[in-house]
Design an enzyme around this catalytic site. Structure first.
Site, PDB file in Angstrom:
ATOM      1  N   ARG A 259      -8.285  -8.490   9.583  1.00 42.94           N
ATOM      2  CA  ARG A 259      -9.569  -9.300   8.902  1.00 42.94           C
ATOM      3  C   ARG A 259      -8.883 -10.507   8.197  1.00 42.94           C
ATOM      4  O   ARG A 259      -9.739 -11.498   8.342  1.00 42.94           O
ATOM      5  CB  ARG A 259      -9.827  -8.462   7.711  1.00 42.94           C
ATOM      6  CG  ARG A 259     -10.724  -7.225   7.923  1.00 42.94           C
ATOM      7  CD  ARG A 259     -10.726  -6.083   6.956  1.00 42.94           C
ATOM      8  NE  ARG A 259      -9.370  -5.684   6.667  1.00 42.94           N
ATOM      9  CZ  ARG A 259      -9.287  -4.679   5.329  1.00 42.94           C
ATOM     10  NH1 ARG A 259      -9.939  -4.177   4.945  1.00 42.94           N
ATOM     11  NH2 ARG A 259      -7.660  -4.536   5.263  1.00 42.94           N
TER      12      ARG A 259
ATOM     13  N   HIS B 215     -14.664  -0.365  10.649  1.00 46.77           N
ATOM     14  CA  HIS B 215     -14.080   0.256  11.678  1.00 46.77           C
ATOM     15  C   HIS B 215     -14.808   0.775  12.751  1.00 46.77           C
ATOM     16  O   HIS B 215     -14.348   0.828  14.070  1.00 46.77           O
ATOM     17  CB  HIS B 215     -13.627   1.979  10.971  1.00 46.77           C
ATOM     18  CG  HIS B 215     -12.945   1.724   9.701  1.00 46.77           C
ATOM     19  ND1 HIS B 215     -13.091   2.350   8.457  1.00 46.77           N
ATOM     20  CD2 HIS B 215     -11.583   1.035   9.557  1.00 46.77           C
ATOM     21  CE1 HIS B 215     -12.089   2.203   7.722  1.00 46.77           C
ATOM     22  NE2 HIS B 215     -11.281   1.468   8.217  1.00 46.77           N
TER      23      HIS B 215
ATOM     24  N   LYS C 151      -0.644  10.139  -0.839  1.00 51.34           N
ATOM     25  CA  LYS C 151      -1.962   9.634  -1.272  1.00 51.34           C
ATOM     26  C   LYS C 151      -2.997  10.190  -1.612  1.00 51.34           C
ATOM     27  O   LYS C 151      -3.589  10.846  -0.518  1.00 51.34           O
ATOM     28  CB  LYS C 151      -2.141   8.411  -0.438  1.00 51.34           C
ATOM     29  CG  LYS C 151      -2.893   7.259  -0.706  1.00 51.34           C
ATOM     30  CD  LYS C 151      -2.877   6.159   0.427  1.00 51.34           C
ATOM     31  CE  LYS C 151      -4.091   5.493   0.432  1.00 51.34           C
ATOM     32  NZ  LYS C 151      -4.191   4.519   1.519  1.00 51.34           N
TER      33      LYS C 151
ATOM     34  N   SER D 226     -12.254  -0.061   2.905  1.00 51.24           N
ATOM     35  CA  SER D 226     -12.418   1.321   2.212  1.00 51.24           C
ATOM     36  C   SER D 226     -12.419   1.293   0.556  1.00 51.24           C
ATOM     37  O   SER D 226     -13.098   1.859  -0.016  1.00 51.24           O
ATOM     38  CB  SER D 226     -11.645   2.675   2.854  1.00 51.24           C
ATOM     39  OG  SER D 226     -11.918   2.643   4.100  1.00 51.24           O
TER      40      SER D 226
HETATM   41  O1  PNS Z   1      -6.020   2.897   7.002  1.00 52.50           O
HETATM   42  P1  PNS Z   1      -4.666   2.548   6.474  1.00 52.50           P
HETATM   43  O2  PNS Z   1      -4.145   3.198   5.245  1.00 52.50           O
HETATM   44  O3  PNS Z   1      -4.372   1.210   6.486  1.00 52.50           O
HETATM   45  O4  PNS Z   1      -3.603   3.133   7.714  1.00 52.50           O
HETATM   46  C1  PNS Z   1      -2.389   3.125   7.913  1.00 52.50           C
HETATM   47  C2  PNS Z   1      -1.548   3.762   8.755  1.00 52.50           C
HETATM   48  C3  PNS Z   1      -2.146   5.287   8.536  1.00 52.50           C
HETATM   49  C4  PNS Z   1      -1.907   3.445  10.247  1.00 52.50           C
HETATM   50  C5  PNS Z   1      -0.091   3.810   8.650  1.00 52.50           C
HETATM   51  O5  PNS Z   1       0.330   4.023   7.204  1.00 52.50           O
HETATM   52  C6  PNS Z   1       0.750   4.725   9.601  1.00 52.50           C
HETATM   53  O6  PNS Z   1       0.893   4.351  10.603  1.00 52.50           O
HETATM   54  N1  PNS Z   1       1.169   5.908   9.011  1.00 52.50           N
HETATM   55  C7  PNS Z   1       1.888   6.687   9.530  1.00 52.50           C
HETATM   56  C8  PNS Z   1       3.369   6.744   9.092  1.00 52.50           C
HETATM   57  C9  PNS Z   1       4.495   5.729   9.730  1.00 52.50           C
HETATM   58  O7  PNS Z   1       4.482   5.958  10.865  1.00 52.50           O
HETATM   59  N2  PNS Z   1       4.944   5.102   8.861  1.00 52.50           N
HETATM   60  C10 PNS Z   1       6.001   4.280   9.179  1.00 52.50           C
HETATM   61  C11 PNS Z   1       5.223   2.714   9.619  1.00 52.50           C
HETATM   62  S1  PNS Z   1       4.463   2.104   8.296  1.00 52.50           S
END
Ligand code: PNS
Length: 167
Positions: free
Chosen positions: A91, A18, A42, A129
């Protein structure tokens, strides 16, 4: 022209992958905001406030990096910041397939929404992570995979307290 990148994620915890992405994004954008997602569903090892404080500490010397938090839809958070574009790291092929679907869904929700993908530096392409949490939880070394103070906090949380919280 977009001058501001929003880098959303869970960051539970922040990894060197990150950090590398943020540092490289600073060569492209004037400002990078690391936006920690508030996910009530979560379970996380570190709560939201802990994650925000850790990320702030890592970037404390760089005024071009901000740390924020958001709940709900990412498109709603970004709509309030019209000068911003969302950045996500890729990745692997698996990441790309998943991130492509998310980016398309976000454009369906908000047609002006743009996502930029940055390829993870090869030395961090295996890092996640969740993998770090598993290694630390099983007593392995994650030296070099994340900042030392976060690694220490993770060890204490997983090995000594065995605690899981919600963000
Ligand atoms: O680090 P992560 O868990 O891969 O991040 C995922 C994240 C937080 C970027 C994604 O889940 C997100 O944008 N969540 C916000 C909710 C949302 O907008 N959901 C609709 C699109 S999946």
């Amino acid at each position: 022209m977009k001058k501001h990148a929003i880098y959303p994620g869970s960051f539970d915890p922040l990894t060197q992958g990150h950090i590398n992405l943020v540092e490289r994004a600073l060569a492209i954008f004037e400002q990078v905001t690391v936006a920690v997602f508030i996910n009530m569903k979560k379970p996380s090892v570190f709560d939201l406030e802990e994650r925000v404080k850790m990320i702030e500490k890592v970037f404390k010397d760089n005024p071009r990096v901000k740390v924020d938090q958001f709940g709900g839809l990412l498109v709603d958070y970004v709509a309030k910041r019209p000068n911003a574009i969302v950045m996500r790291g890729i990745r692997t092929n698996g990441d790309f397939e998943y991130e492509l679907a998310v980016a398309q869904a976000n454009r369906h929700l908000s047609p002006k929404f743009e996502t930029i993908f940055m390829m993870t530096d090869p030395q961090y392409s295996f890092l996640s992570s969740s993998m770090i949490r598993e290694i630390v939880g099983l007593g392995g070394s994650t030296n070099g995979m994340l900042p030392a103070f976060i690694e220490q906090a993770l060890k204490e949380r997983l090995l000594e307290k065995g605690k899981t919280t919600r963000s």
